[in-house]
Design a protein around this motif. Sequence first.
Motif, PDB file in Angstrom:
ATOM      1  N   ARG A   1      -8.393   3.734  -2.917  1.00 41.54           N
ATOM      2  CA  ARG A   1      -7.729   4.148  -4.150  1.00 41.54           C
ATOM      3  C   ARG A   1      -7.096   2.976  -4.899  1.00 41.54           C
ATOM      4  O   ARG A   1      -6.772   3.064  -6.076  1.00 41.54           O
ATOM      5  N   LEU A   2      -6.919   1.855  -4.203  1.00 43.49           N
ATOM      6  CA  LEU A   2      -6.174   0.726  -4.779  1.00 43.49           C
ATOM      7  C   LEU A   2      -7.004  -0.542  -4.888  1.00 43.49           C
ATOM      8  O   LEU A   2      -6.479  -1.598  -5.227  1.00 43.49           O
TER       9      LEU A   2
ATOM     10  N   THR B   1      -6.603  -2.868  -7.907  1.00 43.03           N
ATOM     11  CA  THR B   1      -5.257  -3.342  -8.243  1.00 43.03           C
ATOM     12  C   THR B   1      -5.217  -4.845  -8.201  1.00 43.03           C
ATOM     13  O   THR B   1      -5.791  -5.474  -7.371  1.00 43.03           O
TER      14      THR B   1
ATOM     15  N   HIS C   1      -7.995  -0.710   0.441  1.00 42.01           N
ATOM     16  CA  HIS C   1      -7.751   0.728   0.296  1.00 42.01           C
ATOM     17  C   HIS C   1      -8.608   1.255  -0.840  1.00 42.01           C
ATOM     18  O   HIS C   1      -8.603   0.720  -1.951  1.00 42.01           O
TER      19      HIS C   1
ATOM     20  N   SER D   1       0.130   6.315 -10.547  1.00 41.48           N
ATOM     21  CA  SER D   1      -1.160   5.636 -10.701  1.00 41.48           C
ATOM     22  C   SER D   1      -1.042   4.248 -10.088  1.00 41.48           C
ATOM     23  O   SER D   1       0.065   3.725  -9.951  1.00 41.48           O
ATOM     24  N   PRO D   2      -2.156   3.639  -9.710  1.00 38.71           N
ATOM     25  CA  PRO D   2      -2.087   2.311  -9.091  1.00 38.71           C
ATOM     26  C   PRO D   2      -1.389   1.300  -9.996  1.00 38.71           C
ATOM     27  O   PRO D   2      -1.506   1.368 -11.214  1.00 38.71           O
TER      28      PRO D   2
ATOM     29  N   LEU E   1       0.795   3.837  -3.120  1.00 36.56           N
ATOM     30  CA  LEU E   1       0.343   5.214  -2.922  1.00 36.56           C
ATOM     31  C   LEU E   1       1.405   6.223  -3.342  1.00 36.56           C
ATOM     32  O   LEU E   1       1.080   7.360  -3.670  1.00 36.56           O
TER      33      LEU E   1
ATOM     34  N   VAL F   1       0.842  -1.198   0.000  1.00 40.88           N
ATOM     35  CA  VAL F   1       0.000   0.000   0.000  1.00 40.88           C
ATOM     36  C   VAL F   1       0.874   1.243   0.000  1.00 40.88           C
ATOM     37  O   VAL F   1       0.646   2.183  -0.769  1.00 40.88           O
ATOM     38  N   ASP F   2       1.900   1.267   0.845  1.00 41.74           N
ATOM     39  CA  ASP F   2       2.791   2.426   0.907  1.00 41.74           C
ATOM     40  C   ASP F   2       3.482   2.666  -0.433  1.00 41.74           C
ATOM     41  O   ASP F   2       3.604   3.796  -0.890  1.00 41.74           O
TER      42      ASP F   2
END
Length: 90
Positions: free
Chosen positions: A86-87, A90, A84, A58-59, A54, A50-51
């Motif tokens: 935003r992700l 993925t 997450h 872009s993912p 982010l 995740v780190d």
Amino acid sequence: MYKNGDDIIDLSTLSAIAIEDDTAGAALIKVHLWRLGLPAHLDTVGTSAVDIALGMASPPDLVLTDLHLPFISGYDNLRDLRQHPRLDHT
């Protein structure tokens, strides 16, 4: 570029994360992704996916992770990515 039968696929527009704490394994992953033309962020410390994701523009399109990392398991990494907002694709 990757050739699949008669089709040629341009992988350079995609992005990947590879998390592998073993340096030999990380080098092997890096070489294979490079040969495919797939740009990848390689982490050998066992940082959270995740780190890393982010911090990208872009993912990532692909995440390769060791399942047994010193600080977080690969399963936890993938679960955290999916949770997450935003992700989650993925």
